[in-house]
Design an enzyme around this catalytic site. Structure first.
Site, PDB file in Angstrom:
ATOM      1  N   LEU A 187       0.832  -1.196   0.000  1.00  0.00           N
ATOM      2  CA  LEU A 187       0.000   0.000   0.000  1.00  0.00           C
ATOM      3  C   LEU A 187       0.867   1.246   0.000  1.00  0.00           C
ATOM      4  O   LEU A 187       1.826   1.353   0.774  1.00  0.00           O
ATOM      5  CB  LEU A 187      -0.885   0.040   1.253  1.00  0.00           C
ATOM      6  CG  LEU A 187      -2.018  -0.976   1.365  1.00  0.00           C
ATOM      7  CD1 LEU A 187      -2.417  -1.135   2.822  1.00  0.00           C
ATOM      8  CD2 LEU A 187      -3.214  -0.535   0.557  1.00  0.00           C
ATOM      9  N   ASP A 188       0.531   2.180  -0.870  1.00  0.00           N
ATOM     10  CA  ASP A 188       1.106   3.516  -0.763  1.00  0.00           C
ATOM     11  C   ASP A 188       0.478   4.198   0.454  1.00  0.00           C
ATOM     12  O   ASP A 188      -0.615   3.822   0.886  1.00  0.00           O
ATOM     13  CB  ASP A 188       0.813   4.303  -2.035  1.00  0.00           C
ATOM     14  CG  ASP A 188       1.343   5.720  -1.975  1.00  0.00           C
ATOM     15  OD1 ASP A 188       2.496   5.902  -1.560  1.00  0.00           O
ATOM     16  OD2 ASP A 188       0.584   6.641  -2.316  1.00  0.00           O
ATOM     17  N   LYS A 189       1.165   5.189   1.025  1.00  0.00           N
ATOM     18  CA  LYS A 189       0.617   5.868   2.203  1.00  0.00           C
ATOM     19  C   LYS A 189      -0.271   7.039   1.814  1.00  0.00           C
ATOM     20  O   LYS A 189      -1.484   7.012   2.032  1.00  0.00           O
ATOM     21  CB  LYS A 189       1.742   6.360   3.126  1.00  0.00           C
ATOM     22  CG  LYS A 189       1.222   7.114   4.368  1.00  0.00           C
ATOM     23  CD  LYS A 189       2.350   7.587   5.257  1.00  0.00           C
ATOM     24  CE  LYS A 189       3.044   8.807   4.706  1.00  0.00           C
ATOM     25  NZ  LYS A 189       2.189  10.044   4.751  1.00  0.00           N
ATOM     26  N   THR A 190       0.320   8.049   1.193  1.00  0.00           N
ATOM     27  CA  THR A 190      -0.420   9.279   0.921  1.00  0.00           C
ATOM     28  C   THR A 190      -1.472   9.051  -0.155  1.00  0.00           C
ATOM     29  O   THR A 190      -1.162   8.621  -1.256  1.00  0.00           O
ATOM     30  CB  THR A 190       0.543  10.396   0.476  1.00  0.00           C
ATOM     31  OG1 THR A 190       1.535  10.586   1.486  1.00  0.00           O
ATOM     32  CG2 THR A 190      -0.208  11.688   0.246  1.00  0.00           C
TER      33      THR A 190
END
Length: 761
Positions: free
Chosen positions: A306-309
């Site tokens: 998963l990407d964060k932002t």
């Protein structure tokens, strides 16, 4: 051949031939009856032969070979009625497959068919209707009520009300204001609108969606292609079993019966119908899957990246503050930074521009702009070289100075992100952003684990300390921070040692990782962005929990396809054995095979539904959810008052402390306590019908009781504080306030998450 008319036509002709032959037989014309039946069977055989040859020329497997052999054998053995029934069986199976495929593809076809063909352009004061392909960036367009937004645009009118249900699955119209970006594909349900085109038709959101829908409707899953090879493997088995039956019994009709029931229709039909049904159900929920291969791959993923932002967090960052190192005033820093940020599509850049516009600042046009994905942006603004991005992008290899370190430490403590500002090669300041965790993120990760994800890894270009705060709150297993796009790609590739990989992201810098993963999902992306082009799945609604829903739909679709193959072919093999032993004549076998085909297709159509484990309760109305959210927003000032008094009480004089505590108690007893009592007596009993378990809200009810107890205790302490004989200290009251502050913060966050996840719009 155009199967839109061929399959129903074949079915009509074979049925007509069967009835006409029956009439001839009744009129004692057996030769005419046999001729009609054989003619209809040979017509179907000719169609099969052409299709098998065409597929072989394309180096594809011809899976209808057994059906062709069975018709040929029936004609040669002078079993005309059997040949006619086999022809009807095949024609009806093909027709049923066609109509069920139409049913399964309904949502995809709706997306394709509603694509706008024309646009109304304002040209020299005149309204001119032009093909949508001729719309250029900057054209001024008019959108009447009921028309589909033709291209991605900027709203020029004051207010727009759009129905975006075809894009996102959201049933309620959305209201947008002047200056807002509008995705193509929405329908104007309000007054006529004026728009300015921001993309051409080819690069607009809806064009990308249509391309994906067309690819999905024409694709075949690897499981379906594998099914073809399994079906072909039945040919030697069928010939062997039929030959043995003929040899041992001396009756060639036994071999014919084996051929009839060996037709691999269950294997041919079960997989494509189930896979297409799964793709269609995804489309109905705002989840666009590019093709059957992607859906099948999604069903097997085990490791989630998963990407964060914008993925775990809301992605709608807002400027929290502008910090200056002392060289430039904050207003000038914001003006220069926002001017540069105009050149970037990144959400962070949009937040900076929005903050500057709201502050009434005049922005300059950037020049010589260069963007380094995952690092930062640079360009010339009013004669200054301005850089915006990560600390290392501004400072280079130099260690953090005292001011830099203080800002970084503050970002760690506050769990906020930030971009540093460099002007003419010197560290000038920083912009700090608030980007909270998505309300549905913890719930979505729990659902993903339940769906079979064994490991969850968060990938981010942000600093480790900041990323840890988000990762711990969301519940990920591993956090990898400070990554550029190449490092994200390497992390996904390494993850393959633990199983099939799924990457979820929303930004341009996520595109390489989305492409290298076994399955990439672009979250809330438009159809023309790099991330959605690289992804196999695009979520048209900006909710992380739809990832879990996509995974569940994919796994259920594959499971149903496997069930159809195993059960259908198991029944066919059993029927072959019975026919070989002489207990199932060819005519009865053809009828039995037709029943199996129909059962397999209707079983595959189950993938269109949610399954027995889905909640049967109707979703809460959107207005009810909105009311709950508004009530919490109204109580935010009460929570802030509790927090402030808990932090400052010890510094007050006794008289001031009594006054502040009395004011807080009035707010608690007038606003907070009645709200929680109403939740306990009316809302929670209603919510239990939407949740699983005997008493799913027991823990939150316990929190209510703790809130009531602490409020009552504070009232007693306030009374005691007014007594001259009391030995009560402000530190004791402060401890109770701190406990109440903690309980309220946690309780409201839990309820906000609950209300958000109950909103199924």
């Amino acid at each position: 051949m155009n199967k839109d008319w061929l399959n129903p036509a074949l079915l009509g002709l074979t049925l007509l031939a069967l009835l006409a032959g029956g009439g001839a037989r009744w009129l004692d014309q057996p030769a005419v009856a046999a001729g009609l039946w054989n003619l209809s069977a040979l017509l179907v055989a000719a169609v099969l032969l052409v299709e098998i040859v065409q597929r072989l020329l394309r180096r594809e497997v011809g899976v209808d070979l057994i059906a062709l052999l069975s018709i040929g054998a029936a004609v040669l053995l002078e079993q005309a009625l059997v040949a006619a029934v086999i022809a009807i069986m095949l024609a009806s199976g093909r027709t049923l497959e066609y109509f069920t495929a139409q049913r399964a593809e309904r949502e995809l076809k709706q997306l394709i068919n509603r694509a706008p063909r024309f646009a109304t352009r304002l040209d020299s004061g005149q309204l001119v209707q032009i093909p949508v392909e001729q719309v250029a960036v900057g054209d001024q367009l008019l959108l009447r009520m009921g028309e589909v937004v033709p291209v991605d645009s900027v709203l020029l009118s004051a207010v727009a009300i759009l129905d975006e249900s075809a894009l996102s699955g959201e049933s309620l119209p959305v209201t947008l204001h002047a200056g807002a970006s509008i995705r193509s594909g929405g329908v104007n349900v309000g007054d006529p609108l004026q728009l300015r085109a921001s993309q051409t038709a080819e690069r607009s959101t809806y064009a990308g969606i249509v391309r994906m829908a067309q690819a999905a409707s024409q694709s075949r899953a690897p499981f379906a292609r594998l099914a073809d090879r399994y079906a072909l493997a039945l040919v030697p088995l069928t010939l062997l079993l039929g030959g043995l039956a003929w040899l041992l019994s001396g009756d060639p009709l036994r071999a014919l019966a084996v051929l009839v029931v060996a037709t691999p229709c269950p294997l041919i039909l079960a997989v494509p119908v189930a896979i297409m049904s799964g793709i269609s159900r995804c489309a109905r929920r705002g989840i666009l899957v590019k093709d059957g291969a992607t859906l099948e791959a999604l069903a097997g993923v085990e490791v989630l990246f998963l990407d964060k932002t914008g993925t775990l967090t809301s992605g709608h960052a807002s400027v929290q503050s502008v910090e200056s190192s002392g060289r430039y005033p904050q207003e000038q820093l914001l003006q220069l930074t926002a001017s540069l940020a105009q050149a970037s599509p990144h959400p962070i850049a949009a937040a900076i521009v929005s903050a500057a516009v709201n502050a009434g600042l005049r922005l300059s046009a950037p020049a010589q702009v260069q963007e380094q994905p995952g690092a930062g942006l640079s360009g010339t603004i009013d004669g200054h070289l301005v850089k915006l991005g990560a600390h290392h992008f501004i400072a280079g290899q130099q260690p953090a100075a005292e001011w830099d370190a203080a800002v970084l430490r503050r970002m760690d403590y506050q769990a906020c992100s930030g971009s540093f500002i460099g002007i003419d090669g010197v560290m000038a300041g920083a912009v700090l952003f608030a980007d909270p965790l998505r309300l549905e993120s913890p719930y979505a990760l729990r659902r993903l684990r339940q769906a079979g994800i064994r490991k969850v890894v968060m990938l981010t270009g942000d600093r480790l300390e900041t990323a840890q705060m988000i990762g711990l709150a969301a519940g990920v297993d591993e956090i990898r921070a400070g990554l550029d796009p190449a490092a994200k790609v390497a992390a996904v590739q390494q993850g393959r040692q633990f199983g099939r990989t799924l990457m979820v992201g929303d930004g341009i810098n996520d595109a390489p990782a989305l492409a290298v993963a076994d399955v990439g999902i672009a979250l809330g992306a438009s159809g023309a962005t790099a991330s959605s082009e690289a992804a196999g799945v695009v979520l048209l609604v900006d909710r992380l929990d739809r990832v879990a829903e996509a995974l569940q739909i994919a796994r259920r679709s594959r499971r149903i396809a496997e069930q159809g193959v195993l059960v259908g072919m198991g029944l066919s093999l059993l029927a072959m054995l019975v026919a070989a032993l002489g207990y199932l004549p060819a005519l009865s076998g053809a009828i039995l095979q037709e029943v199996i085909d129909v059962a397999v297709i209707f079983n595959a159509l189950r993938a269109l539904g949610a399954g027995r484990n889905a909640s049967t309760a109707e979703p809460l109305q959107g207005t009810s959810i909105d009311q709950l959210k508004h009530e919490h927003a109204d109580l935010a000032r009460v929570l802030e008052a509790v927090h402030n008094l808990a932090s400052q009480l010890a510094s007050y004089s006794p008289a001031q402390a009594r006054s502040e505590l009395q004011g807080l108690l009035e707010q608690l007893q007038t606003h907070l306590v009645p709200h929680e009592q109403n939740d306990e007596s009316q809302l929670y009993p209603l919510l239990t019908t939407y949740l699983h378990g005997d008493d799913p809200l027991a823990a939150m009810s316990h929190t209510h009781r703790e809130i009531f107890r602490l409020t009552h205790l504070l009232a007693r302490m306030h009374a005691d504080l007014a007594s001259s004989r009391s030995s009560l200290t402000l530190e004791e009251i402060q401890r109770v306030l701190l406990r109440l502050d903690t309980v309220l913060t946690l309780h409201f966050e839990q309820e906000n998450e609950l209300y958000h996840n109950l909103d199924r719009r």
